[in-house]
Each structure stands twice: as C-alpha cells, then as structure tokens.
Design a protein around this motif. Sequence first.
Motif, PDB file in Angstrom:
ATOM      1  N   TRP A   1      33.739 -27.198  -2.962  1.00 42.13           N
ATOM      2  CA  TRP A   1      32.643 -27.906  -2.322  1.00 42.13           C
ATOM      3  C   TRP A   1      31.817 -26.901  -1.527  1.00 42.13           C
ATOM      4  O   TRP A   1      32.216 -25.734  -1.393  1.00 42.13           O
ATOM      5  CB  TRP A   1      33.128 -29.026  -1.400  1.00 42.13           C
ATOM      6  N   ILE A   2      30.684 -27.369  -1.027  1.00 42.36           N
ATOM      7  CA  ILE A   2      29.802 -26.539  -0.211  1.00 42.36           C
ATOM      8  C   ILE A   2      29.559 -27.277   1.099  1.00 42.36           C
ATOM      9  O   ILE A   2      29.022 -28.385   1.100  1.00 42.36           O
ATOM     10  CB  ILE A   2      28.457 -26.284  -0.921  1.00 42.36           C
ATOM     11  N   LEU A   3      29.961 -26.667   2.198  1.00 45.11           N
ATOM     12  CA  LEU A   3      29.812 -27.279   3.514  1.00 45.11           C
ATOM     13  C   LEU A   3      28.833 -26.448   4.332  1.00 45.11           C
ATOM     14  O   LEU A   3      29.056 -25.260   4.576  1.00 45.11           O
ATOM     15  CB  LEU A   3      31.160 -27.342   4.231  1.00 45.11           C
ATOM     16  N   GLY A   4      27.718 -27.085   4.737  1.00 43.52           N
ATOM     17  CA  GLY A   4      26.715 -26.410   5.547  1.00 43.52           C
ATOM     18  C   GLY A   4      26.824 -26.803   7.003  1.00 43.52           C
ATOM     19  O   GLY A   4      26.816 -27.995   7.329  1.00 43.52           O
ATOM     20  N   LEU A   5      26.897 -25.799   7.878  1.00 47.45           N
ATOM     21  CA  LEU A   5      27.074 -26.017   9.314  1.00 47.45           C
ATOM     22  C   LEU A   5      25.978 -25.268  10.071  1.00 47.45           C
ATOM     23  O   LEU A   5      26.058 -24.048  10.264  1.00 47.45           O
ATOM     24  CB  LEU A   5      28.454 -25.507   9.761  1.00 47.45           C
ATOM     25  N   PRO A   6      24.912 -25.949  10.497  1.00 47.74           N
ATOM     26  CA  PRO A   6      23.853 -25.278  11.242  1.00 47.74           C
ATOM     27  C   PRO A   6      24.381 -24.637  12.522  1.00 47.74           C
ATOM     28  O   PRO A   6      25.162 -25.252  13.263  1.00 47.74           O
ATOM     29  CB  PRO A   6      22.874 -26.408  11.559  1.00 47.74           C
ATOM     30  N   LEU A   7      23.918 -23.423  12.781  1.00 45.20           N
ATOM     31  CA  LEU A   7      24.335 -22.701  13.984  1.00 45.20           C
ATOM     32  C   LEU A   7      23.223 -22.603  15.021  1.00 45.20           C
ATOM     33  O   LEU A   7      23.490 -22.335  16.192  1.00 45.20           O
ATOM     34  CB  LEU A   7      24.809 -21.290  13.613  1.00 45.20           C
ATOM     35  N   THR A   8      21.976 -22.773  14.598  1.00 46.05           N
ATOM     36  CA  THR A   8      20.844 -22.707  15.516  1.00 46.05           C
ATOM     37  C   THR A   8      19.938 -23.910  15.299  1.00 46.05           C
ATOM     38  O   THR A   8      19.913 -24.509  14.222  1.00 46.05           O
ATOM     39  CB  THR A   8      20.006 -21.431  15.309  1.00 46.05           C
ATOM     40  N   ALA A   9      19.171 -24.241  16.324  1.00 36.35           N
ATOM     41  CA  ALA A   9      18.210 -25.337  16.230  1.00 36.35           C
ATOM     42  C   ALA A   9      16.927 -24.845  15.577  1.00 36.35           C
ATOM     43  O   ALA A   9      16.466 -23.722  15.833  1.00 36.35           O
ATOM     44  CB  ALA A   9      17.920 -25.894  17.613  1.00 36.35           C
TER      45      ALA A   9
ATOM     46  N   MET B   1      19.636 -20.573  11.135  1.00 35.37           N
ATOM     47  CA  MET B   1      20.913 -19.972  10.772  1.00 35.37           C
ATOM     48  C   MET B   1      21.934 -21.050  10.426  1.00 35.37           C
ATOM     49  O   MET B   1      22.153 -21.985  11.196  1.00 35.37           O
ATOM     50  CB  MET B   1      21.445 -19.120  11.932  1.00 35.37           C
ATOM     51  N   ILE B   2      22.556 -20.915   9.258  1.00 37.54           N
ATOM     52  CA  ILE B   2      23.560 -21.872   8.797  1.00 37.54           C
ATOM     53  C   ILE B   2      24.778 -21.123   8.275  1.00 37.54           C
ATOM     54  O   ILE B   2      24.642 -20.124   7.567  1.00 37.54           O
ATOM     55  CB  ILE B   2      22.995 -22.782   7.686  1.00 37.54           C
ATOM     56  N   ALA B   3      25.965 -21.595   8.648  1.00 37.62           N
ATOM     57  CA  ALA B   3      27.214 -21.070   8.085  1.00 37.62           C
ATOM     58  C   ALA B   3      27.624 -21.959   6.922  1.00 37.62           C
ATOM     59  O   ALA B   3      27.607 -23.188   7.035  1.00 37.62           O
ATOM     60  CB  ALA B   3      28.313 -21.050   9.144  1.00 37.62           C
ATOM     61  N   TYR B   4      27.989 -21.325   5.809  1.00 45.33           N
ATOM     62  CA  TYR B   4      28.411 -22.068   4.614  1.00 45.33           C
ATOM     63  C   TYR B   4      29.846 -21.702   4.254  1.00 45.33           C
ATOM     64  O   TYR B   4      30.193 -20.508   4.157  1.00 45.33           O
ATOM     65  CB  TYR B   4      27.511 -21.745   3.426  1.00 45.33           C
ATOM     66  N   PHE B   5      30.654 -22.740   4.060  1.00 45.05           N
ATOM     67  CA  PHE B   5      31.994 -22.556   3.520  1.00 45.05           C
ATOM     68  C   PHE B   5      32.023 -23.092   2.095  1.00 45.05           C
ATOM     69  O   PHE B   5      31.544 -24.197   1.822  1.00 45.05           O
ATOM     70  CB  PHE B   5      33.025 -23.292   4.383  1.00 45.05           C
TER      71      PHE B   5
ATOM     72  N   LEU C   1      42.267 -26.658   1.977  1.00 44.97           N
ATOM     73  CA  LEU C   1      42.087 -25.349   1.359  1.00 44.97           C
ATOM     74  C   LEU C   1      41.826 -24.317   2.451  1.00 44.97           C
ATOM     75  O   LEU C   1      41.079 -24.584   3.404  1.00 44.97           O
ATOM     76  CB  LEU C   1      40.902 -25.356   0.388  1.00 44.97           C
ATOM     77  N   ASP C   2      42.429 -23.154   2.320  1.00 48.73           N
ATOM     78  CA  ASP C   2      42.131 -22.074   3.255  1.00 48.73           C
ATOM     79  C   ASP C   2      40.668 -21.677   3.127  1.00 48.73           C
ATOM     80  O   ASP C   2      40.098 -21.661   2.024  1.00 48.73           O
ATOM     81  CB  ASP C   2      43.012 -20.860   2.962  1.00 48.73           C
ATOM     82  N   LEU C   3      40.067 -21.352   4.254  1.00 40.11           N
ATOM     83  CA  LEU C   3      38.664 -20.981   4.285  1.00 40.11           C
ATOM     84  C   LEU C   3      38.494 -19.479   4.119  1.00 40.11           C
ATOM     85  O   LEU C   3      39.244 -18.692   4.709  1.00 40.11           O
ATOM     86  CB  LEU C   3      38.026 -21.427   5.595  1.00 40.11           C
ATOM     87  N   HIS C   4      37.513 -19.101   3.319  1.00 42.06           N
ATOM     88  CA  HIS C   4      37.101 -17.709   3.196  1.00 42.06           C
ATOM     89  C   HIS C   4      36.216 -17.360   4.391  1.00 42.06           C
ATOM     90  O   HIS C   4      35.863 -18.235   5.196  1.00 42.06           O
ATOM     91  CB  HIS C   4      36.296 -17.536   1.905  1.00 42.06           C
ATOM     92  N   LYS C   5      35.831 -16.109   4.528  1.00 35.59           N
ATOM     93  CA  LYS C   5      34.874 -15.736   5.555  1.00 35.59           C
ATOM     94  C   LYS C   5      33.535 -16.390   5.206  1.00 35.59           C
ATOM     95  O   LYS C   5      33.020 -16.229   4.105  1.00 35.59           O
ATOM     96  CB  LYS C   5      34.739 -14.218   5.637  1.00 35.59           C
ATOM     97  N   ALA C   6      32.993 -17.126   6.137  1.00 32.73           N
ATOM     98  CA  ALA C   6      31.811 -17.933   5.867  1.00 32.73           C
ATOM     99  C   ALA C   6      30.586 -17.069   5.583  1.00 32.73           C
ATOM    100  O   ALA C   6      30.392 -15.999   6.171  1.00 32.73           O
ATOM    101  CB  ALA C   6      31.515 -18.845   7.047  1.00 32.73           C
ATOM    102  N   GLN C   7      29.745 -17.586   4.689  1.00 33.31           N
ATOM    103  CA  GLN C   7      28.425 -17.020   4.489  1.00 33.31           C
ATOM    104  C   GLN C   7      27.559 -17.440   5.672  1.00 33.31           C
ATOM    105  O   GLN C   7      27.590 -18.605   6.080  1.00 33.31           O
ATOM    106  CB  GLN C   7      27.819 -17.535   3.194  1.00 33.31           C
ATOM    107  N   VAL C   8      26.806 -16.506   6.212  1.00 28.60           N
ATOM    108  CA  VAL C   8      25.846 -16.822   7.276  1.00 28.60           C
ATOM    109  C   VAL C   8      24.461 -16.595   6.694  1.00 28.60           C
ATOM    110  O   VAL C   8      24.056 -15.459   6.446  1.00 28.60           O
ATOM    111  CB  VAL C   8      26.058 -15.944   8.520  1.00 28.60           C
ATOM    112  N   SER C   9      23.755 -17.675   6.425  1.00 28.88           N
ATOM    113  CA  SER C   9      22.437 -17.597   5.803  1.00 28.88           C
ATOM    114  C   SER C   9      21.367 -17.852   6.861  1.00 28.88           C
ATOM    115  O   SER C   9      21.399 -18.877   7.538  1.00 28.88           O
ATOM    116  CB  SER C   9      22.329 -18.629   4.679  1.00 28.88           C
TER     117      SER C   9
END
Length: 261
Positions: free
Chosen positions: A142-150, A242-246, A85-93
């Motif tokens: 689906w919801i994919l969480g990708l941590p960006l910071t420690a 900080m986490i990016a969510y797709f 699936l094409d990705l939208h602009k990720a949410q940065v939470s």
Amino acid sequence: MVGTFHNRGWVKFPYDGALAHWVAHVLPAAQKAVDDPANAQWHDCAGTWFIGVDALDNDPQGRVGGSPALSGAAIEFAHQQYGPLDLHKAQVSVIYPGYPQARRGENEAAARYRANRDAAHVDGLKPMGPDRRRRVDEPHAWILGLPLTAASADASPMVVWEGSHKILGDAFRDALKDVPPSELVTADVTDIYQSARREVFKTCPRIELPARPGEAYLLHRHSLHGVAPWGSEASAGPDGRMIAYFRPELPGGVAQWLETP
C-alpha cells in the motif's frame, strides 16, 4: 471505510492526534535529510522537487531517534487490511513553487506528461534498459501519505484516479495469468500497463487529495496516482509541501501483489 477503500482505491483519514504527535517528532529529521549534502542528487526538476527516496531514518516501527512509533487510525487500518508489515525508511517528497519543471535527462514528451498528466504512474513498475520496458520490481502492499508541513490545497497535492486500481489490477492479472511464479518478477508489463492507463484517463475521475499534518491518506497499490502542478496562488512555508510516504513490500512478492484484494 473498508468498502470505500476497496471501491475507490483510496481513503483519507481525518486529523489524528497520535499521528500529529509523530509528525512533530520526525519533522526535524526530515528537514535535516532534505538539506543533507549526501541527498543532493534527490533535488530535481530545477530545484522544485526533492524526491527523497528512503530519506527518513526511521526504524521498522516508524521511530526516528526518540520519537514514538508510528500510530493512529491510518496505519492501524493498513495493518488490518494487509497484516502488520515492517516499515522501510520513508520517502520524503517535497514540492516547491514552480513545480513541475523537467527532470534531468527527461525528454520533451516526458516533461509534457509530467505537466499535463501529473506524472501519473503505478508505484513499483520500474523502467529497465534503453527501451524503458517495465516490470513489477517493487511489489508494494500500500501507499501511505503523511503530510509533514502545512500547505494550501493547491500546493501540488497528491492526485489519484478513482477506481483505477480495478482497471489496472485486472489488466495485470490478465497479462500475467500464464506466467510461472518464478518468472513474475521479470515479466514485461509495459504494453498492458500503457493500454490500461489510457482507459483510466478516459473513464476514471481525477481526485486531488490535499492534506495537512495529522491527516493521512492510503492508496491501493494498483492505483494510478501522481502530483498536481503547483497552483498559481499556492502557498507553503520555507520547507515547501513535504510528505512522508511509506510503501512496504509484500512478503509474497509479485504473486501476492497481483492477487491480494
């Protein structure tokens, strides 16, 4: 891993060098988005939460500027289960020390729910009108969480109620089984959602999912999930947790959202 995901409603992926490489490239863009005056309205909860809807300027493959495309075991697993699936602009939470505080315009009951129940919700169920009735407005795959910071494990990690996707999925399918396909997008699911959510709180274990850059977690779209309060001894850098969510949407709309495993 496939069986685990569909049974629990979530799966966590260990450190992945390809993902860590992507994170290192996109972090500056995420930091810039958080500080951008154009995104000032996304800073809420008295400055303890940056909601960041669609804040990362990535392309459909997850590239940001000259970064590589998003790759690694987590996105490959998601594609294997639901197709590419094409990705939208990720949410940065982003969560900062002191979370949660009440959101702007949030009443006392909602603020208590945020603090005591991790603001637990199912993504895509938008409250509409003065009575805040809910419908499936965004049928995510689906919801994919990708941590960006420690950050430390108690720095407001993602929370998921294990197995909740089964209770909620069954409830949604039962409530909407007689609704014509053309009317699914406007069907009111408020009452069945609230009833099923109460059952989830009584019967499903609450799981915290702390993660570090290079790790990832995938949630089933029907899973009840939220964000834990910032722990009294929690720690993170100046960028917070900080986490990016797709959360790409299914091409088949609400009907596919209901019936796909």
